[in-house]
Write a protein that holds these residues in place. Sequence first.
Motif, PDB file in Angstrom:
ATOM      1  N   ASN A 109      -7.412   3.501  -0.642  1.00 23.52           N
ATOM      2  CA  ASN A 109      -8.259   3.441  -2.180  1.00 23.52           C
ATOM      3  C   ASN A 109      -7.410   2.095  -2.678  1.00 23.52           C
ATOM      4  O   ASN A 109      -6.140   2.080  -2.986  1.00 23.52           O
ATOM      5  CB  ASN A 109      -7.561   4.638  -2.984  1.00 23.52           C
ATOM      6  CG  ASN A 109      -8.975   5.329  -3.731  1.00 23.52           C
ATOM      7  OD1 ASN A 109      -9.881   4.916  -3.625  1.00 23.52           O
ATOM      8  ND2 ASN A 109      -8.330   6.525  -4.216  1.00 23.52           N
ATOM      9  N   VAL A 110      -8.129   1.080  -2.475  1.00 23.01           N
ATOM     10  CA  VAL A 110      -7.791  -0.304  -2.852  1.00 23.01           C
ATOM     11  C   VAL A 110      -8.809  -0.998  -3.408  1.00 23.01           C
ATOM     12  O   VAL A 110      -9.847  -0.325  -3.418  1.00 23.01           O
ATOM     13  CB  VAL A 110      -6.987  -1.105  -1.751  1.00 23.01           C
ATOM     14  CG1 VAL A 110      -5.760  -0.736  -1.332  1.00 23.01           C
ATOM     15  CG2 VAL A 110      -8.113  -0.973  -0.728  1.00 23.01           C
ATOM     16  N   SER A 111      -8.784  -2.211  -4.116  1.00 24.09           N
ATOM     17  CA  SER A 111      -9.765  -2.784  -4.669  1.00 24.09           C
ATOM     18  C   SER A 111     -10.645  -3.488  -3.534  1.00 24.09           C
ATOM     19  O   SER A 111     -10.428  -3.299  -2.160  1.00 24.09           O
ATOM     20  CB  SER A 111      -9.017  -4.191  -5.323  1.00 24.09           C
ATOM     21  OG  SER A 111      -8.507  -5.040  -4.311  1.00 24.09           O
ATOM     22  N   SER A 112     -11.760  -4.020  -3.930  1.00 25.35           N
ATOM     23  CA  SER A 112     -12.825  -4.402  -2.813  1.00 25.35           C
ATOM     24  C   SER A 112     -12.428  -5.620  -2.159  1.00 25.35           C
ATOM     25  O   SER A 112     -12.772  -5.807  -0.982  1.00 25.35           O
ATOM     26  CB  SER A 112     -14.264  -4.845  -3.656  1.00 25.35           C
ATOM     27  OG  SER A 112     -13.956  -5.843  -4.604  1.00 25.35           O
ATOM     28  N   ILE A 133       1.001  -1.164   0.146  1.00 22.33           N
ATOM     29  CA  ILE A 133      -0.014  -0.163   0.036  1.00 22.33           C
ATOM     30  C   ILE A 133       1.083   1.201   0.099  1.00 22.33           C
ATOM     31  O   ILE A 133       1.767   1.469   0.833  1.00 22.33           O
ATOM     32  CB  ILE A 133      -0.950  -0.028   1.352  1.00 22.33           C
ATOM     33  CG1 ILE A 133      -1.419  -1.438   1.384  1.00 22.33           C
ATOM     34  CG2 ILE A 133      -1.790   1.133   1.308  1.00 22.33           C
ATOM     35  CD1 ILE A 133      -2.698  -1.422   0.584  1.00 22.33           C
ATOM     36  N   GLU A 134       0.723   2.200  -0.875  1.00 22.78           N
ATOM     37  CA  GLU A 134       1.496   3.194  -1.104  1.00 22.78           C
ATOM     38  C   GLU A 134       0.940   4.493  -0.226  1.00 22.78           C
ATOM     39  O   GLU A 134      -0.240   4.385   0.002  1.00 22.78           O
ATOM     40  CB  GLU A 134       1.664   3.722  -2.530  1.00 22.78           C
ATOM     41  CG  GLU A 134       2.478   2.820  -3.325  1.00 22.78           C
ATOM     42  CD  GLU A 134       3.751   2.683  -3.061  1.00 22.78           C
ATOM     43  OE1 GLU A 134       4.480   3.428  -2.500  1.00 22.78           O
ATOM     44  OE2 GLU A 134       4.363   1.551  -3.363  1.00 22.78           O
ATOM     45  N   LYS A 135       1.646   5.421   0.393  1.00 16.04           N
ATOM     46  CA  LYS A 135       1.076   6.507   1.031  1.00 16.04           C
ATOM     47  C   LYS A 135       0.191   7.187   0.326  1.00 16.04           C
ATOM     48  O   LYS A 135      -0.860   7.937   0.958  1.00 16.04           O
ATOM     49  CB  LYS A 135       2.380   7.498   1.411  1.00 16.04           C
ATOM     50  CG  LYS A 135       2.017   8.682   2.283  1.00 16.04           C
ATOM     51  CD  LYS A 135       3.067   9.590   2.542  1.00 16.04           C
ATOM     52  CE  LYS A 135       3.448  10.324   1.198  1.00 16.04           C
ATOM     53  NZ  LYS A 135       4.487  11.273   1.351  1.00 16.04           N
ATOM     54  N   GLY A 136       0.254   7.381  -1.009  1.00 18.60           N
ATOM     55  CA  GLY A 136      -0.696   8.159  -1.916  1.00 18.60           C
ATOM     56  C   GLY A 136      -2.048   7.636  -2.129  1.00 18.60           C
ATOM     57  O   GLY A 136      -3.026   8.072  -2.496  1.00 18.60           O
TER      58      GLY A 136
END
Length: 87
Positions: free
Chosen positions: A52-55, A37-40
């Motif tokens: 903000n990632v996939s379901s 997971i990126e900070k952005g």
Amino acid sequence: MKLASSFFSKFLNLTPPNDALRRAVASATSAVLGTQIEKGQVTVKDGVAFINVSSVAKNKIRIERRAILDLVYERMPQAEGLLRDLR
């Protein structure tokens, strides 16, 4: 008379608000879930971190919410007053 560059040099080390908290949430989530997971991908608003990632990853986050929050609080104790939920 001082140069403008010497005046602005003191602002180079400033970080955006919640930058350290976003970094801590991203690293804790990556450590618990095993996915990068990126900070952005993390935004913080009103004490809630939105990732903000996939379901599929969101479901994993929902299941492991307590472990992620505990790890964030362990790495950054002042986050207990700033962060109360993950979504």
